[in-house]
Design an enzyme around this catalytic site. Structure first.
Site, PDB file in Angstrom:
ATOM      1  N   SER A 105       0.838  -1.203   0.000  1.00 27.40           N
ATOM      2  CA  SER A 105       0.000   0.000   0.000  1.00 27.40           C
ATOM      3  C   SER A 105       0.871   1.250   0.000  1.00 27.40           C
ATOM      4  O   SER A 105       1.997   1.241   0.483  1.00 27.40           O
ATOM      5  CB  SER A 105      -0.887   0.031   1.248  1.00 27.40           C
ATOM      6  OG  SER A 105      -1.592  -1.176   1.391  1.00 27.40           O
TER       7      SER A 105
HETATM    8  N1  SAH Z   1      -0.045  -4.783   4.282  1.00 22.10           N
HETATM    9  C1  SAH Z   1       0.566  -5.245   3.051  1.00 22.10           C
HETATM   10  C2  SAH Z   1      -0.322  -5.002   1.875  1.00 22.10           C
HETATM   11  C3  SAH Z   1      -0.497  -6.232   1.042  1.00 22.10           C
HETATM   12  S1  SAH Z   1      -1.761  -6.158  -0.180  1.00 22.10           S
HETATM   13  C4  SAH Z   1       1.963  -4.685   2.886  1.00 22.10           C
HETATM   14  O1  SAH Z   1       2.402  -3.880   3.702  1.00 22.10           O
HETATM   15  O2  SAH Z   1       2.642  -5.112   1.944  1.00 22.10           O
HETATM   16  C5  SAH Z   1      -3.057  -7.099   0.580  1.00 22.10           C
HETATM   17  C6  SAH Z   1      -2.750  -8.522   0.887  1.00 22.10           C
HETATM   18  O3  SAH Z   1      -3.966  -9.118   1.357  1.00 22.10           O
HETATM   19  C7  SAH Z   1      -2.279  -9.387  -0.272  1.00 22.10           C
HETATM   20  O4  SAH Z   1      -1.036  -9.902   0.027  1.00 22.10           O
HETATM   21  C8  SAH Z   1      -3.345 -10.480  -0.365  1.00 22.10           C
HETATM   22  O5  SAH Z   1      -2.821 -11.746  -0.697  1.00 22.10           O
HETATM   23  C9  SAH Z   1      -3.884 -10.479   1.043  1.00 22.10           C
HETATM   24  N2  SAH Z   1      -5.195 -11.094   1.208  1.00 22.10           N
HETATM   25  C10 SAH Z   1      -6.294 -11.031   0.420  1.00 22.10           C
HETATM   26  N3  SAH Z   1      -7.302 -11.769   0.940  1.00 22.10           N
HETATM   27  C11 SAH Z   1      -6.821 -12.319   2.095  1.00 22.10           C
HETATM   28  C12 SAH Z   1      -7.353 -13.199   3.085  1.00 22.10           C
HETATM   29  N4  SAH Z   1      -8.601 -13.682   3.006  1.00 22.10           N
HETATM   30  N5  SAH Z   1      -6.569 -13.545   4.123  1.00 22.10           N
HETATM   31  C13 SAH Z   1      -5.310 -13.092   4.234  1.00 22.10           C
HETATM   32  N6  SAH Z   1      -4.736 -12.270   3.328  1.00 22.10           N
HETATM   33  C14 SAH Z   1      -5.481 -11.894   2.269  1.00 22.10           C
END
Ligand code: SAH
Length: 272
Positions: free
Chosen positions: A119
């Site tokens: 993000s």
């Molecule tokens: N906080 C992260 C942002 C990652 S983007 C950072 O700092 O990099 C959002 C993430 O949510 C992705 O990696 C995606 O795989 C995950 N995601 C989506 N649905 C999910 C679920 N049901 N359980 C766990 N993770 C999930």
């Protein structure tokens, strides 16, 4: 993949001492199997959150670039000093591929593999500031849905007593482990699992934050939120766009506030 993350663009590294070898032994992160059930009540006064030791080998260069990023965040309206300090501390460039390190302190989301993104800093700062505006202060146990590369978990570790972060994609879970290991953040617990189910072993949480957009916020999150706790998550609107939603769990019931439009990757069920 390699546990070694890229250094900041090399031109300034020459001024810095050589990086120490990665320490073996105690990993900063734990898999689900080894996460102990949380015991202390959520609103108990926090012990001091883990402090990031500055990583040697980067010198002052990336700190200066980060300081400028933080100045921009403050100029954009982020007033929370603890959030700004945490963002000044965590080296975002260590969480992205070498080729993207030069863009790491721009206010932009970046690819982290597996069709997911880290993000953008202003969104991370905004969401963490919202968490800290909830009733429970300082933050006790926090649940993060969507570990991704682990960046936001590292920032959270600076403002919360314990961080439980769930990721559904194994490759990203492993990448986050590798990214976080050198930081030795003992209060960050990584879990490979479906975050739609929350993570009951750590509940109740003083705050829950999702980095993926849900059609409707999963009931498990509401159940695992402590009374007085706050949930901040993107939610898909009737128009098919996303908005940031804040849920405060009060003794009288849930209070829901819909904020600005956002754009997150979708929340998906099951493991991948
Ligand atoms: N906080 C992260 C942002 C990652 S983007 C950072 O700092 O990099 C959002 C993430 O949510 C992705 O990696 C995606 O795989 C995950 N995601 C989506 N649905 C999910 C679920 N049901 N359980 C766990 N993770 C999930």
């Amino acid at each position: 993949m390699s546990a070694r993350r890229p250094g900041f663009p090399a031109r300034l590294d020459s001024a810095a001492p050589a990086a120490p070898p990665a320490r073996a032994g105690k990993a900063a992160t734990a898999a689900s199997a080894s996460v102990p059930p949380a015991r202390s009540p959520v609103a108990q006064p926090a012990r001091t959150p883990a402090t990031l030791e500055p990583v040697r080998g980067l010198g002052l260069d990336s700190a200066a670039v980060r300081a400028r990023m933080v100045q921009r965040l403050a100029a954009q309206g982020i007033r929370d000093e603890a959030v700004l300090a945490a963002m000044a501390q965590v080296e975002r460039h260590r969480f992205v591929d070498t080729g993207l390190a030069a863009q790491a302190y721009e206010d932009t989301s970046l690819p982290i593999g597996f069709a997911q993104t880290i993000s953008k800093p202003s969104v991370v700062a905004r969401m963490l500031a919202l968490l800290r505006e909830g009733e429970i202060r300082p933050l006790g146990r926090v649940l993060e849905i969507g570990t991704g590369c682990g960046y936001q978990a590292a920032v959270l570790s600076q403002i919360a007593r314990e961080v439980y972060s769930v990721e559904r994609i194994r490759g990203l879970y492993e990448r986050a482990q590798a990214n976080l290991r050198p930081l030795r953040l003992a209060n960050v617990h990584l879990i490979l699992g479906d975050g739609m189910l929350g993570f009951a072993q750590g509940a109740p949480y003083s705050a829950i934050i999702s980095a993926a957009g849900a059609g409707a916020l999963p009931q498990a999150w509401i159940e695992q939120l402590a009374v007085g706790g706050r949930l901040v998550a993107p939610e898909v609107t009737a128009q098919g766009t996303q908005a940031l939603v804040v849920i405060d769990k009060r003794p009288q019931g849930l209070v829901r506030t819909v904020l600005e439009a956002v754009h997150f990757v979708p929340l998906k069920s099951g493991l991948a």
